[in-house]
Motif scaffolding. Structure first.
Motif, PDB file in Angstrom:
ATOM      1  N   ASN A 191     -11.878  18.613 -11.497  1.00 32.37           N
ATOM      2  CA  ASN A 191     -10.744  18.304 -11.409  1.00 32.37           C
ATOM      3  C   ASN A 191     -10.300  20.569 -10.910  1.00 32.37           C
ATOM      4  O   ASN A 191     -11.103  20.922 -11.208  1.00 32.37           O
TER       5      ASN A 191
ATOM      6  N   SER B 157      -8.869  18.850 -17.171  1.00 37.48           N
ATOM      7  CA  SER B 157      -9.376  17.942 -16.594  1.00 37.48           C
ATOM      8  C   SER B 157      -9.579  16.289 -16.474  1.00 37.48           C
ATOM      9  O   SER B 157      -8.610  15.700 -16.451  1.00 37.48           O
TER      10      SER B 157
ATOM     11  N   ARG C  90     -11.440  27.759  -7.674  1.00 38.25           N
ATOM     12  CA  ARG C  90     -11.674  28.604  -9.007  1.00 38.25           C
ATOM     13  C   ARG C  90     -12.387  29.936  -8.614  1.00 38.25           C
ATOM     14  O   ARG C  90     -12.546  30.462  -7.966  1.00 38.25           O
TER      15      ARG C  90
ATOM     16  N   LYS D 102     -12.077  23.648  -5.825  1.00 35.74           N
ATOM     17  CA  LYS D 102     -11.491  23.581  -7.102  1.00 35.74           C
ATOM     18  C   LYS D 102     -10.695  24.300  -6.858  1.00 35.74           C
ATOM     19  O   LYS D 102      -9.856  24.478  -7.819  1.00 35.74           O
TER      20      LYS D 102
END
Ligand code: AMP
Ligand code: MG
Length: 343
Positions: free
Chosen positions: A142, A148, A55, A53
């Motif tokens: 996502n 999302s 993230r 991701k």
């Protein structure tokens, strides 16, 4: 290569469960949005989620379960109040933050001593979780920062070739991520608004909860971790149009006149009717009636992604009433506009 499994086929779900058990990343539908799943008790699998991701590692993940007893193993303590809330709202779009048991890897919780747990109601998610028999860490499927994913196609756009497989279960019903309720503080605090609202806790359980990020007297109620990061942002600039009646219509007309093209509008049916003629070069998405905010929530991310694909330079989005699921819609829209801190 990324497998694309059919959610209607039990054998496909079995394969997906097997892949998860072997440490692979598998995206699956829930009633809120699609989740990017991995074995939540295996730090290596969890790290793969963060990598896929992009993230930030201090933005914690939610563990997904199918049975209340799993929550008791993952949390150090489940109070009678927590249990009452689970009985009332699970399975469903509610995540509970509880004190973390040592069996939960630190990378799940971004180093905190709490753990976020949810029991989704989507039947495919439940079947998958039952087949894997392990808690599944699953953030929204996502790329970090983007809107999302609310259908398998969205997941495909972001992760084809980067993850093991996607279970296609059609379009998500709710469309915004779960409500996150922090039960480690007194009174409990909603860290992220979703389909389960403060009024529902009051009505169904007589429980007062606070809305996070707000101020009560001198006290600042904590925001959800991770909310400092860029979220839900399409490539184009999102302008929020708020207000009522003639004022709102004038504001939108003014914005249309000056906005950089290509331009997309996401407006209610009522506002579209009042707006009259719209310049031919503008792309319009009708969000439906202002009185049906559940539909707005369900379509919000799909519309933002649609405009992204059309390479819109500007998106004018109508704001909605700050009530019920409208609080969650406004929360996501404000972030799509670039509201809140950025990294
Ligand atoms: P996502 O997985 O993208 O839906 O985001 C998960 C969100 O859940 C995080 O960004 C936090 O807002 C919240 N969350 C997860 N774990 C915790 C935790 N231990 N404490 C507080 N909030 C959490
Ligand atoms: Mg997310």
């Amino acid at each position: 290569m990324t497998y694309r499994w059919d959610g209607k086929n039990k054998e496909d779900i079995r394969q997906a469960a097997e892949a998860l058990r072997h440490g692979q990343l598998v995206a699956f539908p829930t009633e809120t949005v699609y989740g990017l799943g991995a074995n939540g008790l295996d730090p290596l699998s969890v790290k793969a989620i963060y990598e896929a991701k992009g993230r930030p590692s201090d933005n914690p993940l939610i563990l997904h379960i199918y049975d209340k007893n799993q929550a008791k193993a993952l949390a150090r303590e489940v109070t009678p109040l927590a249990e009452k809330i689970m009985d009332e709202f699970w399975p469903g779009p509610l995540t509970l933050v509880l004190p973390k048991d040592i069996c939960v890897p630190d990378c799940i919780s971004g180093g905190r001593d709490t753990v976020a747990i949810r029991m989704p109601s989507n039947i495919l998610a439940r079947t998958l979780l039952r087949m894997t028999r392990i808690p599944i860490a699953a953030p929204s499927a996502n790329l970090s920062g983007k809107p999302s994913a609310t259908c398998a196609e969205h997941v495909w756009q972001d992760f084809d070739g980067r993850i093991y497989g996607i279970i296609d279960g059609g379009v998500c019903q709710v469309g915004v991520e779960s409500t996150v309720l922090d039960l480690t503080v007194e009174p409990p605090v909603i860290l992220r608004p979703g389909a389960i609202t403060a009024e529902m806790f009051k009505e169904r359980l007589g429980l007062e909860v606070l809305q996070g990020g707000a101020k009560v007297g001198d006290k600042e109620i904590p925001k959800a971790p991770g909310m400092k990061y860029r979220h839900y942002a399409p490539k184009g600039k999102v302008l929020l149009a708020q207000g009522q009646g003639a004022e709102l219509i004038d504001d939108i007309k003014e914005k249309i006149a000056h906005a950089q093209r290509p331009l997309g509008l996401m407006l209610s049916s009522e506002t579209l009717a009042d707006l009259g003629e719209i310049p031919q070069d503008v792309t319009v998405r009708d969000l439906g009636s202002i009185n049906d905010l559940n539909k707005w929530a369900a379509e919000l991310f799909e519309v933002l992604r649609y405009f992204d694909q059309k390479e819109m330079a500007t998106i004018i989005a109508e704001g909605c009433a700050y009530e019920k699921i409208g609080i969650a819609v406004m929360n996501r829209l404000t972030k799509a506009c670039g509201g809140g801190e950025k990294v």
